[in-house]
Scaffold this active site. Sequence first.
Site, PDB file in Angstrom:
ATOM      1  N   LYS A  86       0.823  -1.220   0.000  1.00  0.00           N
ATOM      2  CA  LYS A  86       0.000   0.000   0.000  1.00  0.00           C
ATOM      3  C   LYS A  86       0.858   1.271   0.000  1.00  0.00           C
ATOM      4  O   LYS A  86       0.511   2.271  -0.622  1.00  0.00           O
ATOM      5  CB  LYS A  86      -0.901  -0.027   1.243  1.00  0.00           C
ATOM      6  N   HIS A 127     -19.577  11.079   2.059  1.00  0.00           N
ATOM      7  CA  HIS A 127     -20.126   9.795   2.472  1.00  0.00           C
ATOM      8  C   HIS A 127     -21.658   9.868   2.479  1.00  0.00           C
ATOM      9  O   HIS A 127     -22.227  10.829   3.011  1.00  0.00           O
ATOM     10  CB  HIS A 127     -19.604   9.428   3.872  1.00  0.00           C
TER      11      HIS A 127
HETATM   12  C1  GAR Z   1     -21.405   8.299  -3.696  1.00  0.00           C
HETATM   13  O1  GAR Z   1     -22.695   8.061  -3.223  1.00  0.00           O
HETATM   14  C2  GAR Z   1     -20.441   8.489  -2.548  1.00  0.00           C
HETATM   15  O2  GAR Z   1     -20.988   9.192  -1.476  1.00  0.00           O
HETATM   16  C3  GAR Z   1     -20.174   7.063  -2.154  1.00  0.00           C
HETATM   17  O3  GAR Z   1     -20.019   6.401  -3.385  1.00  0.00           O
HETATM   18  C4  GAR Z   1     -20.836   7.044  -4.362  1.00  0.00           C
HETATM   19  C5  GAR Z   1     -19.965   7.386  -5.541  1.00  0.00           C
HETATM   20  O4  GAR Z   1     -20.736   7.918  -6.593  1.00  0.00           O
HETATM   21  N1  GAR Z   1     -19.015   6.929  -1.322  1.00  0.00           N
HETATM   22  C6  GAR Z   1     -18.935   6.083  -0.307  1.00  0.00           C
HETATM   23  O5  GAR Z   1     -19.812   5.288  -0.029  1.00  0.00           O
HETATM   24  C7  GAR Z   1     -17.651   6.193   0.506  1.00  0.00           C
HETATM   25  N2  GAR Z   1     -17.757   5.465   1.713  1.00  0.00           N
HETATM   26  P1  GAR Z   1     -20.075   8.712  -7.773  1.00  0.00           P
HETATM   27  O6  GAR Z   1     -18.920   7.852  -8.281  1.00  0.00           O
HETATM   28  O7  GAR Z   1     -21.161   8.852  -8.788  1.00  0.00           O
HETATM   29  O8  GAR Z   1     -19.604  10.036  -7.242  1.00  0.00           O
END
Ligand code: GAR
Length: 200
Positions: A65, A109
Amino acid sequence: MINIGVLISGRGSNLQAIIDSVEKGEVLAKVALVISNKPEAYGLERAKKHRIPTAVFEPDNFTNKNDYESEIVKALKENKVDLVCLAGYMRIVGHVLLDAYKGKTINIHPALLPAFPGPHGSKQALDYGAKISGVTVHFVDEGCDTGPIILQQAVPVLEGDTEEALSARILEEEHKIYPQAIRLFAEGRLRIEGRKVKIM
Ligand code: GAR
């Protein structure tokens, strides 16, 4: 004007919201680089349409990582990135990236943290029977969705909601709140005081 680096893993609708708000002049910033950990992420196409440089780093191609994140930091620095925005970046950030961008890495989030952290915020809220969920933008620390909260917006959970329906309503709010948070950062109006973020 600050330079933003956006880290994605997929669809990139939040990336699009950021690009749009920058192009409308609502956020005084430049999207200087988009990095994905997945070559097939649709967000990369969105970036290319707007002539934004992209890079793909696949964790499996690195021995650990630290090496993986060192390459990311190198690319961010080469593009003079001031603020790192995680936008659907589905990996826990390690100390190499955080040390390089301490207090300069933010995440969105789809839940009202500290409720329902992790990859399935909307599903968790539904399964738990929550009546209200929402969206959180926060600074990133070593934990999973645990850093100091910048902005939140509540979204009601409706009778008969599916994960898709709730996620879609939350996403609408994400697209408003993420550019707002970036704007506050770009204007130098955020100060981290312990667990709290003061908006000046
Ligand atoms: C979004 O809903 C974001 O909040 C979530 O993934 C989606 C990405 O959508 N993130 C998480 O769950 C992080 N823990 P996008 O690629 O269309 O922006």
